[in-house]
Design a protein around this motif. Structure first.
Motif, PDB file in Angstrom:
ATOM      1  N   GLY A 301      25.434  34.236  10.505  1.00 21.89           N
ATOM      2  CA  GLY A 301      24.119  33.129  10.509  1.00 21.89           C
ATOM      3  C   GLY A 301      23.281  34.201   9.752  1.00 21.89           C
ATOM      4  O   GLY A 301      22.268  34.303  10.494  1.00 21.89           O
ATOM      5  N   GLY A 303      20.425  32.587   8.709  1.00 19.43           N
ATOM      6  CA  GLY A 303      18.924  31.544   8.218  1.00 19.43           C
ATOM      7  C   GLY A 303      17.598  31.941   9.253  1.00 19.43           C
ATOM      8  O   GLY A 303      18.039  33.029  10.195  1.00 19.43           O
ATOM      9  N   GLU A 324      26.357  36.881   6.668  1.00 24.60           N
ATOM     10  CA  GLU A 324      26.231  35.999   6.525  1.00 24.60           C
ATOM     11  C   GLU A 324      27.218  35.362   5.484  1.00 24.60           C
ATOM     12  O   GLU A 324      27.798  36.319   4.922  1.00 24.60           O
ATOM     13  N   GLY A 331      19.686  30.812   4.487  1.00 17.67           N
ATOM     14  CA  GLY A 331      20.302  30.332   5.285  1.00 17.67           C
ATOM     15  C   GLY A 331      19.568  28.620   4.148  1.00 17.67           C
ATOM     16  O   GLY A 331      19.171  28.305   3.057  1.00 17.67           O
ATOM     17  N   GLY A 389      24.268  27.050  11.648  1.00 12.02           N
ATOM     18  CA  GLY A 389      23.668  25.573  10.793  1.00 12.02           C
ATOM     19  C   GLY A 389      24.191  24.891  10.588  1.00 12.02           C
ATOM     20  O   GLY A 389      24.805  24.590  12.083  1.00 12.02           O
TER      21      GLY A 389
END
Length: 693
Positions: A301, A303, A324, A331, A389
């Motif tokens: 991820g 973000g 990602e 993100g 997220g």
């Protein structure tokens, strides 16, 4: 003659036997490693390491009482050689530096008159010192006298100032300080330190989820030290450009300036000012890193939580790779916040700076589909951070919400952020009262929708969105429909949206959140004439990454489908998996995700070093407040108006996605920084405005 010779030989034999026996009885073994270690030390016998000399330091290393990098004068090569002799790892071999965590000095009031020895140790023995502040600097300079390298002096305001160029990190100052105000730490130790109850902290810093040293960077701005201000912010927050634009600045609610003055210091605008100064200067400030540890971490991820975790892990020497699912990193910063609030070019510049530290990344790869936990572990990653997220929108669960013309908030904003074509009508209703809902209505205005409603089941007072965003939406022509609960979506002959039916509400008793619960009014059905509906009532994490039949299925989740972790260390029930951000907390602020990423980096760092993954020895503050620091009055503060945030006029901004909120001009920023009282727990400067004039 013969007798004398025989006597001498006999006496020699007796002495030899006696010495042989003595050598057995009084034998003292010296570990051969001591000589080897001493040979690798500087041989200066300067005492900078805290031991009597190099021989003593070598004995301490061999006995496990000192680390391989105990000598302040030798380089990484010798440190590694010493570690090899001891059969251990050299660690980061970072230089130690002295830091003063108190900037109060003479500002703290005295409880009694002290007429004893002019030593910190002496006055500390008497009721903890003469000043009201129990943790602050006593100011008699024991640390200055203890420093053998002339790296400390007592400044004009009564607290020690460290000359970083002269400091060798010997620790002599720390050992004599009775208040622990002087600390000797490596860069990594400072980066990963979490706020504790006995730290020297202003109320604003106690409130900041990222734990930024706000008084320090505001003071640096006031003194024109913009680069230093950026470094101070970046010690806790690598996304200062983004936060300077989208953070709702909870820190400002606890600013002491606002207690007696009309408004708090514009802390977030000053953060953006410093960050923009760097970006617009045409150069990047250097970011220091610890030597490589050889450990590898996978960050799932990209973000704000993942970027923050990757940034801090890389700075303390670990190798990081980000995976990602979306086409680009960022993100929700990229796909959930519109261009007019956070331009993608600004975000790209900031992310590039993080990646430049030596962080690898792969985009368009989704966990559970393109890779899984087994491939990460098999690929040699020592730990895994989950920053997945909260991308799954909640549904209203009313008839017709799947008709053509219906969207959910995050899907709508993501499509816009990804520059996809979105077919919308001429009249739209957005359902919800949070920041996502406000972002949606302001985006619709810029897309040319003729009439935009925001439908919320409570009143404006209960809206969780930032007030400044609500005001901006009003100015841009959004019509608010309060006390309205959607009942069903009206359908036309082509299975498209033809209207939104809602029930009027009235407020009843407070619910668990403290807000009054809305209660339907019977027979109050009303229809809004709209052809587009966007539902923005909240999100939850997508747990598709928990592939059945794998170790990932063992990962504990909460009843909200968030990853269940220790809040202090971010470690899950699977020891090598850590998580933070919306995937662990549910939807929260960007700055919460950034703070969580740093907290997770600390937990991962402990795990990789084979240490217990626990909270710090001292009690963590965890965004609570130190009771004595929450004042009800602040005498002596002169009135000073807050500088308003510059913004584009409404008629200019509603026809494009150009950035709406602008940055303070330098004279205004300097004046605003002058409003800061440079607070700590108890002390403050009564009127910094006059000092800055």
């Amino acid at each position: 003659m013969i007798e004398a010779i025989l006597f001498t030989l006999g006496l020699g034999g007796i002495c030899g036997v006696a010495l042989s026996v003595a050598s057995k009885v009084f034998y003292v073994y010296e570990d051969p490693r001591i000589a080897k270690v001493e040979g690798l030390l500087a041989g200066a016998n300067c005492g900078g390491c805290g031991y009597a000399g190099c021989s003593s330091a070598a004995v301490a290393v061999v006995n496990g009482e000192a680390p391989p990098n105990v000598c302040i004068l030798v380089g990484p090569e010798n440190v590694s050689a010493i570690a090899a002799i001891m059969g251990s790892e050299a660690g980061t071999a970072e230089p130690l530096k002295s830091y003063n965590n108190c900037q109060g000095g003479h500002r703290a009031t005295d409880r009694f008159v002290y007429q004893g020895l002019n030593q910190c140790s002496a006055v500390s023995a008497l009721y903890g010192g003469k000043r009201d502040c129990q943790i602050g600097c006593l100011g008699f300079g024991d640390c200055v006298n203890a420093c053998k390298f002339d790296a400390l002096c007592i400044g004009p305001n009564g607290y020690p100032i460290v000359d970083k160029d002269k400091c060798v990190g010997c620790g002599a100052c720390e050992r004599v300080c009775p208040k622990s105000i002087i600390e000797v730490r490596t860069m990594s130790q400072r980066l990963l330190h979490l706020n504790t109850e006995d730290d020297a902290l202003a109320p604003c810093q106690q409130t900041c989820p990222a734990e930024i040293d706000i008084p320090r960077y505001v003071t640096q701005i006031r003194e024109g030290e913009y680069d230093s201000a950026v470094d101070t912010i970046r010690e806790r927050n690598p996304l200062l450009l983004a936060c300077g634009r989208v953070c709702p600045h909870p820190c400002e609610e606890y600013c002491r300036r606002s207690i007696e003055d009309e408004e708090s210091v514009s802390i977030n605008q000053l953060k953006r000012f410093a960050a923009d100064m760097e970006m617009n200067s045409g150069k990047r400030l250097p970011i220091s890193k610890a030597p490589d540890t050889g450990r590898r971490v996978a960050v799932v991820g990209g973000g704000p939580a993942g970027l923050s975790c990757a940034y801090f892990l890389r700075r303390v020497g670990h190798n990081v790779t980000i995976f990602e699912a979306m086409p680009k990193l960022g993100g929700m910063l990229r796909y959930g916040i519109p261009e007019y609030r956070l331009p993608k070019a600004v975000l790209d510049w900031e992310i590039e700076g993080i990646l430049n530290l030596g962080i690898d990344h792969h985009t368009n790869v989704k966990m559970g589909l393109d890779f899984d936990l087994g491939s990460l572990v098999g690929g040699g990653f020592d730990a895994i951070f989950m920053g997945v997220g909260a991308w799954k929108d909640y549904k209203l669960k009313i008839p017709g919400e799947n008709l053509t013309g219906c969207f959910t908030g995050i899907n709508f904003l993501s499509a816009i952020g990804n520059q996809e074509k979105v077919d919308i009508g001429k009249r739209a209703a957005v359902i919800g009262g949070g920041n996502t809902a406000i972002d949606c209505v302001r985006t619709l205005i810029r897309m040319g929708v003729e009439k935009v409603y925001l439908v919320y089941r409570r009143t404006r007072k209960e809206m969780p969105a930032n007030d400044v965003e609500i005001v901006a939406a009003e100015h841009e022509g959004v019509e608010f429909v309060f006390l309205a609960a959607p009942n069903k979506v009206i359908e036309d002959e082509s299975n498209s949206v033809a209207g939104l039916e809602y029930l009027k509400m009235e407020l009843g008793e407070p619910d668990a959140s403290g807000r009054r619960r809305p209660v339907p009014v019977e027979g109050s059905e009303t229809v809004l004439d709209v052809d587009t509906i966007i539902t923005a009532i909240g999100q939850s994490p997508d747990t598709a990454f928990r592939t059945p039949g794998t170790r990932m299925e063992e990962l504990n989740l909460t009843r909200w489908d968030t990853i269940d972790v220790n809040p202090d260390t971010c470690q899950s029930n699977v020891p090598y998996i850590f998580a933070a951000g919306d995937g662990a907390t549910g939807p929260a602020l960007v700055v919460d995700a950034i703070g969580g990423g740093r907290r997770a980096a600390r937990g991962i760092d402990l795990f990789l070093k084979g240490k217990p993954v626990t909270a710090q020895n001292r009690a963590l503050l965890s965004q609570r407040h130190i009771p004595e620091s929450i004042f009800t009055c602040v005498p002596g503060v002169g009135q000073s108006k807050r500088k308003p945030m510059p913004e584009l006029p409404v008629q200019e901004r509603i026809h494009s996605f150009i950035e709406a909120d602008l940055v303070l001009a330098e004279p205004d920023a300097l004046e605003e920084a002058g409003r800061c009282l440079n607070c700590c727990r108890l002390c403050y400067d009564p009127d910094k405005q006059s000092n800055a004039a």
